[in-house]
Scaffold this motif. Structure first.
Motif, PDB file in Angstrom:
ATOM      1  N   ASN A 174      -8.482   3.264   8.258  1.00  0.00           N
ATOM      2  CA  ASN A 174      -8.327   2.317   7.179  1.00  0.00           C
ATOM      3  C   ASN A 174      -9.668   2.030   7.108  1.00  0.00           C
ATOM      4  O   ASN A 174     -10.041   0.912   6.717  1.00  0.00           O
ATOM      5  N   LYS A 175     -10.342   2.849   6.441  1.00  0.00           N
ATOM      6  CA  LYS A 175     -11.807   3.616   5.753  1.00  0.00           C
ATOM      7  C   LYS A 175     -11.807   3.353   4.531  1.00  0.00           C
ATOM      8  O   LYS A 175     -10.874   4.064   3.851  1.00  0.00           O
ATOM      9  N   PRO A 176     -12.521   2.270   4.308  1.00  0.00           N
ATOM     10  CA  PRO A 176     -12.783   2.281   2.147  1.00  0.00           C
ATOM     11  C   PRO A 176     -12.799   3.374   1.716  1.00  0.00           C
ATOM     12  O   PRO A 176     -14.298   4.108   1.783  1.00  0.00           O
TER      13      PRO A 176
ATOM     14  N   LYS B 102      -8.051   3.446   0.685  1.00  0.00           N
ATOM     15  CA  LYS B 102      -8.654   3.554   2.779  1.00  0.00           C
ATOM     16  C   LYS B 102      -7.501   4.921   2.640  1.00  0.00           C
ATOM     17  O   LYS B 102      -6.793   5.330   2.798  1.00  0.00           O
TER      18      LYS B 102
ATOM     19  N   ARG C 147       1.281  -0.997   0.135  1.00  0.00           N
ATOM     20  CA  ARG C 147      -0.045  -0.023   0.079  1.00  0.00           C
ATOM     21  C   ARG C 147       1.429   1.283   0.598  1.00  0.00           C
ATOM     22  O   ARG C 147       2.017   1.071   0.644  1.00  0.00           O
TER      23      ARG C 147
ATOM     24  N   ASN D 156     -14.679   4.374  -2.208  1.00  0.00           N
ATOM     25  CA  ASN D 156     -14.993   4.014  -3.237  1.00  0.00           C
ATOM     26  C   ASN D 156     -15.236   4.341  -4.929  1.00  0.00           C
ATOM     27  O   ASN D 156     -15.569   4.979  -5.216  1.00  0.00           O
TER      28      ASN D 156
ATOM     29  N   ASP E  26      -9.087  -0.406  -3.827  1.00  0.00           N
ATOM     30  CA  ASP E  26      -8.717  -0.468  -3.107  1.00  0.00           C
ATOM     31  C   ASP E  26      -7.812   0.602  -1.636  1.00  0.00           C
ATOM     32  O   ASP E  26      -7.592   0.310  -0.441  1.00  0.00           O
TER      33      ASP E  26
END
Length: 148
Positions: A119-121, A114, A80, A123, A112
């Motif tokens: 650690n909030k997705p 974030k 990441r 979209n 993915d």
């Protein structure tokens, strides 16, 4: 086969010349990531962060390029990487938006997204880029907004 996205960059800044919000704020210049004609900065502007490429010190810019070209893994995020960061300092401790980047043969995948450190997705994505074009675009971000 997934649709291949088109990636390019454009020199940009946090505020335009007539934006009253720039008074007293740092008007960071950066390499905006344009995906299929859409600015990633504008898509994620509500988070008040800027793309991590094209600005900062020589060392910082080279490190970001190495991350995005998968030459090195992030020390604690592994695959990441910080794609948008604090517009004042670029420090990850201020919060950032990360993306998982992987290469499958001649395709790079961004997925993915974030909001960190929570650690909030987010979209958006995934995005698929041809390696040869992607490598050129990412390398071309070096110094595009100057070296600080």
């Amino acid at each position: 086969m997934k649709t291949i996205n088109h990636l390019q960059t454009k020199s940009s800044s946090r505020y335009n010349d007539f934006d009253p919000e720039q008074d007293g704020n740092k008007n960071t210049k950066f390499a905006d990531l344009i995906i299929d004609g859409n600015s990633l900065y504008q898509i994620l502007k509500k988070y008040d962060m800027v793309p991590s490429l094209g600005w900062g010190s020589n060392k910082y810019q080279r490190q970001m390029i190495d991350y995005f070209l998968l030459r090195q893994t992030h020390p604690y995020l592994y695959y990441r990487y910080p794609i948008l960061v604090c517009p004042w300092c670029g420090d990850e401790e201020c919060g950032f938006i990360s993306v998982f980047i992987e290469r499958k043969e001649d395709v790079i995948i961004w997925q993915d997204f974030k909001l960190e450190p929570d650690n909030k997705p987010i979209n958006i994505g995934p995005f698929y880029f041809k390696w040869v074009d992607y490598e050129r675009v990412i390398n071309d971000t070096f110094g595009s907004a100057g070296i600080q």
